[in-house]
Each structure stands twice: as C-alpha cells, then as structure tokens.
Design an enzyme around this catalytic site. Structure first.
Site, short mmCIF file in Angstrom:
data_model
loop_
_atom_site.label_atom_id
_atom_site.label_comp_id
_atom_site.label_asym_id
_atom_site.label_seq_id
_atom_site.Cartn_x
_atom_site.Cartn_y
_atom_site.Cartn_z
N LYS A 1 15.59 3.69 -17.27
CA LYS A 1 15.12 5.09 -17.28
C LYS A 1 15.32 5.74 -15.92
O LYS A 1 15.55 6.95 -15.84
CB LYS A 1 13.67 5.17 -17.76
CG LYS A 1 12.62 4.53 -16.84
CD LYS A 1 12.05 5.48 -15.82
CE LYS A 1 11.12 4.78 -14.84
NZ LYS A 1 10.62 5.67 -13.79
N LYS B 1 10.05 -1.44 -10.86
CA LYS B 1 11.00 -1.16 -11.94
C LYS B 1 12.42 -1.27 -11.41
O LYS B 1 12.75 -0.63 -10.42
CB LYS B 1 10.77 0.26 -12.48
CG LYS B 1 9.37 0.46 -13.07
CD LYS B 1 9.11 1.90 -13.46
CE LYS B 1 7.68 2.03 -14.00
NZ LYS B 1 7.30 3.42 -14.26
N GLY C 1 5.68 1.46 -17.37
CA GLY C 1 5.41 2.56 -18.29
C GLY C 1 5.29 3.88 -17.56
O GLY C 1 5.38 3.94 -16.33
N ARG D 1 1.16 -4.64 5.00
CA ARG D 1 1.69 -5.53 6.06
C ARG D 1 1.64 -4.86 7.42
O ARG D 1 1.71 -5.53 8.44
CB ARG D 1 3.12 -5.96 5.72
CG ARG D 1 4.05 -4.78 5.60
CD ARG D 1 5.46 -5.18 5.26
NE ARG D 1 6.18 -3.94 4.96
CZ ARG D 1 7.48 -3.84 4.89
NH1 ARG D 1 8.23 -4.89 5.07
NH2 ARG D 1 8.05 -2.69 4.61
N ALA E 1 0.84 -1.21 0.00
CA ALA E 1 0.00 0.00 0.00
C ALA E 1 0.87 1.25 0.00
O ALA E 1 0.67 2.17 0.79
CB ALA E 1 -0.94 -0.02 1.20
N1 LIG Z 1 5.00 6.10 -7.22
C1 LIG Z 1 4.86 6.13 -8.54
O1 LIG Z 1 4.50 7.17 -9.11
C2 LIG Z 1 5.14 4.90 -9.36
C3 LIG Z 1 4.68 4.84 -10.67
C4 LIG Z 1 4.97 3.72 -11.44
C5 LIG Z 1 5.70 2.68 -10.90
N2 LIG Z 1 6.13 2.77 -9.62
C6 LIG Z 1 6.92 1.66 -9.11
O2 LIG Z 1 6.22 1.04 -8.05
C7 LIG Z 1 7.16 0.43 -7.16
C8 LIG Z 1 6.76 0.79 -5.74
O3 LIG Z 1 6.89 2.19 -5.64
P1 LIG Z 1 5.96 3.08 -4.71
O4 LIG Z 1 5.93 4.43 -5.30
O5 LIG Z 1 4.66 2.43 -4.45
O6 LIG Z 1 6.86 3.09 -3.40
P2 LIG Z 1 6.43 3.48 -1.93
O7 LIG Z 1 7.70 3.78 -1.21
O8 LIG Z 1 5.39 4.55 -1.96
O9 LIG Z 1 5.74 2.19 -1.33
C9 LIG Z 1 6.38 0.94 -1.22
C10 LIG Z 1 5.49 0.06 -0.37
O10 LIG Z 1 6.03 -1.25 -0.34
C11 LIG Z 1 5.84 -1.75 0.96
N3 LIG Z 1 6.79 -2.83 1.20
C12 LIG Z 1 8.14 -2.75 1.25
N4 LIG Z 1 8.65 -3.96 1.49
C13 LIG Z 1 7.62 -4.82 1.61
C14 LIG Z 1 7.53 -6.22 1.87
N5 LIG Z 1 8.61 -6.97 2.05
N6 LIG Z 1 6.30 -6.76 1.93
C15 LIG Z 1 5.21 -6.01 1.75
N7 LIG Z 1 5.23 -4.68 1.49
C16 LIG Z 1 6.43 -4.10 1.43
C17 LIG Z 1 6.09 -0.54 1.86
O11 LIG Z 1 5.54 -0.74 3.14
C18 LIG Z 1 5.38 0.54 1.08
O12 LIG Z 1 4.03 0.64 1.43
C19 LIG Z 1 8.53 0.95 -7.57
O13 LIG Z 1 9.24 -0.04 -8.25
C20 LIG Z 1 8.24 2.10 -8.50
O14 LIG Z 1 9.22 2.27 -9.50
C21 LIG Z 1 5.87 3.83 -8.84
O1 LIG Z 2 9.03 8.70 -8.84
P1 LIG Z 2 9.84 7.77 -9.71
O2 LIG Z 2 11.12 8.39 -10.15
O3 LIG Z 2 10.00 6.42 -9.06
O4 LIG Z 2 9.01 7.56 -11.06
C1 LIG Z 2 7.71 7.05 -10.99
C2 LIG Z 2 7.37 6.28 -12.25
O5 LIG Z 2 8.27 5.22 -12.45
C3 LIG Z 2 7.30 7.14 -13.47
O6 LIG Z 2 6.82 6.38 -14.54
#
Ligand SMILES: NC(=O)c1ccc[n+]([C@@H]2O[C@H](COP(=O)([O-])OP(=O)(O)OC[C@H]3O[C@@H](n4cnc5c(N)ncnc54)[C@H](O)[C@@H]3O)[C@@H](O)[C@H]2O)c1
Ligand SMILES: O=P(O)(O)OC[C@H](O)CO
Length: 318
Positions: free
Chosen positions: A183, A100, A128, A30, A7
């Site tokens: 990227k 990613k 993406g 969690r 989450a």
């Molecule tokens: N935030 C964005 O705009 C965005 C957009 C596209 C892709 N992503 C990708 O999504 C992925 C996650 O990024 P995010 O922005 O959600 O990060 P975030 O830091 O906001 O959240 C990560 C979540 O993972 C949970 N987590 C960590 N370890 C865990 C485990 N072992 N078991 C269960 N939960 C666990 C954390 O508690 C946290 O809630 C990244 O790879 C990022 O590149 C993010």
């Molecule tokens: O905030 P970043 O740099 O992890 O980028 C979020 C996404 O991967 C963009 O597509």
C-alpha cells in the site's frame, strides 16, 4: 506490561494510547537527549507535539530495564534488523513488529526479519490503517494483529486493544505483512498522479490496479485473499492513497509537483518498491505500477512517461 522500542511517531502514539487506559507502558528511545527531553516535558515534541504523556507512560534509555511483557518494535522497516541486533535477548517475550515494508537487502518481511535475527522468538505484526496523530489524540482506529501462533495472537489482541484501538486478529502473517508493504508503494504512485495533475480518475485506477498487484503477490506467497480485503490491505491502501497525512502520499505528491522532499522523513514505500520489484521479478509476477514507482524514484521515468507506459500495455481481461 508493554514495552515500545523506538520513540518515533508510531511508537509514541501506541504508548500514549496504551497508557491512557492505565496500562503501564515503557517507551524506550536510543537517543539520550530525546529521553531527557521527553522525561522533562512529558511529550514527544519532535513527532507528536502538544500530545502529553499519560502518567502510566514511563520513558527510558535503559533497554536492560524493560519489564516482562510484549515488546513492540516501532522502528522503520529498513532499521528493524539493526535495532534487533542491538537489543538484549528478550527471552520468551513476544516481539511485535510495528513497521510496514520489505527489507531491501534480503527481501524479507518484518516477521521474517525477526525470525532471522531471533530464531524461535514469538513474533507478530501490528498493522493496518492508522495515523500516529489520530491514535495519540484518542480518535477511533481499527488494526490487524497477525501472529501464526493463535494463542499468542489472542493474548496480544487483548493486551494491545485500547479504548481507541480495536484489534482484529489473524494467523495469516504473510497476508497482513504484504498489504502494509504494497500500500505504501501505491500511495507514492497516487501522490505522483495527483501532484502531476492527472486527476482523481487516475488515482482510482491506480488504487484498484494497485490492489490487483497486492493480491497477486499475496496469493503467490500463500496468503489468504480475505486478509487483503481487510484492514491491513484494502483498509490501509484506502487511507494511505487518499490522505495528505501520509508521508508516502506526500512523497509521491512532491515527485508529481517536481517539488523538493525532506530526505529525513520516513517513507517506507521508497525502499520497499525496489525490494518488491526484485521479489516480483524473481517470482515472475507482473507488477507494472510497482515498476513505475521504481522508475519515478530513481528518476529514470517522469510521471507522464510512467503513465504512458501503464496505459499502453497490452489490453487484457480485468
Ligand atoms: N507514523 C504513522 O502514522 C504510522 C502509522 C502506522 C504504522 N507506522 C509504521 O511505523 C514504522 C515507524 O514509523 P514512524 O512513523 O514511527 O517513523 P519515525 O520516523 O517517526 O520514527 C522512527 C523511530 O525509529 C527510531 N530508530 C531508527 N533506527 C533505530 C534503531 N536502529 N534502533 C532504535 N531506534 C531506531 C528513530 O530514532 C525514530 O525515533 C514504519 O514502518 C511506519 O510504516 C507509522
Ligand atoms: O505516513 P505513512 O505514509 O507512513 O502512513 C502511515 C500509516 O502506515 C498509515 O496507515
């Protein structure tokens, strides 16, 4: 019915978008305190404040209660293995990586890590250009759903498309994965250049030559060039290297400005730069911008030194 593991910003945004369409979605966290807070306030105040949860979004801390249907794994790349190891056996449910990068310890991609921990699982990746805030607000986005089993990919494409997320499908999993990994490294480079006052022309050069590094690695691992020209490669490179909403770009900015950066923020490109460099060296691939980013992160090069390194390389054909 779709389940989302994690989450954070992205998992919550995907759950909101799916549930806004009326699909039943279960968002698992969690941390019991976070589950209680999100259940009570119907928002994720830490990551997406003031973006309320639609009625169809259910929050749970009970991983055994997740319904049948695809499971989206929205945790950072370096946490994916541990998260999978803690989860129950989801049987035939498709597992969709929503992260990613490249795992630092193994140099494996997200779908490869899923295959390593859960051999035989139907695995896919959703990647993406998209910021969680945009998705959660209902703004238009287009993403790539990559799965080497086209039937599973088609099902996932239909299930995970929403009113504001248009999904394109591919069977080129390595291509979709490497674009999303590289990227973020290039976004750190671009942020550092802008932060250090090197200008927009330097950023354009880094993005273009960064794309060349992305393509070089992609072709070496058997990916298709067209995939890199799509949303998961060129599309995400463009978004992440040019927007202050990107955490990777902001991390680069902080390096360039010599300003502190909150170490609790998820910056996928940092570990991935090191993993990518190790992979490239093992494969004898030239990835000078990746090398420069590793130097900036470990503090062995200043931005000025890194740029001098890049500019003084032997002249070559484009
Ligand atoms: N935030 C964005 O705009 C965005 C957009 C596209 C892709 N992503 C990708 O999504 C992925 C996650 O990024 P995010 O922005 O959600 O990060 P975030 O830091 O906001 O959240 C990560 C979540 O993972 C949970 N987590 C960590 N370890 C865990 C485990 N072992 N078991 C269960 N939960 C666990 C954390 O508690 C946290 O809630 C990244 O790879 C990022 O590149 C993010
Ligand atoms: O905030 P970043 O740099 O992890 O980028 C979020 C996404 O991967 C963009 O597509």
């Amino acid at each position: 019915m779709t389940s989302v593991i994690g989450a954070g910003a992205f998992g919550t945004a995907l759950a909101i978008s799916l549930a806004r369409d009326g699909s039943e979605v279960t968002l698992w966290a969690r941390d019991a305190a976070q589950v209680a807070a999100m259940s009570a306030t119907r928002e994720n105040a830490a990551r997406l404040p003031d973006l309320g949860f639609p009625d169809a979004l259910k929050v749970t801390g009970d991983v055994e209660s997740l319904p049948e249907g695809p499971v989206l794994l929205a945790v950072p790349m370096q946490k994916l293995r541990a998260a999978l190891q803690d989860l129950p056996d989801f049987g035939a449910r498709p597992l969709v990586a929503c992260c990613k990068g490249i795992e630092l310890t193994s140099r494996l991609s997200p779908v490869q890590v899923i295959g390593d921990v859960r051999p035989g699982a139907r695995a896919a990746i959703l990647t993406g250009p998209s910021f969680a805030q945009d998705i959660a607000k209902g703004l238009p986005t287009a993403l790539t759903l990559a799965c080497d089993d086209d039937d599973t990919g088609r099902d996932l494409q239909t299930t995970l498309t929403t009113a504001n997320i248009r999904l394109y499908r591919t069977v080129d999993v390595p291509g979709a994965e490497i674009g999303g990994a590289v990227k973020n490294v290039m976004a750190i480079a671009c942020g550092a250049a802008i932060g250090a006052g090197l200008g927009e022309s330097a950023r354009a050069a880094l993005m273009t030559r960064g794309y060349a590094e992305m393509l070089r690695m992609a072709l070496a691992i058997g990916a298709r060039a067209e995939t890199l020209a799509g949303l998961s490669g060129f599309g995400d490179l463009t978004l992440t290297c040019t927007s202050r909403l990107s955490r990777n770009y902001r991390y680069g900015l902080s390096i360039g400005e010599g300003a502190p950066f909150d170490p609790s923020v998820t910056v996928e490109g940092a570990a991935t730069a090191r993993a990518l460099q190790a992979r490239a060296r093992a494969m004898r691939l030239d990835m000078p911008i990746t090398d420069a980013v590793v130097g900036l992160i470990d503090g062995s090069r200043t931005v000025k030194e890194a740029m001098t390194d890049l500019l003084s390389r032997p002249l070559k054909e484009e």
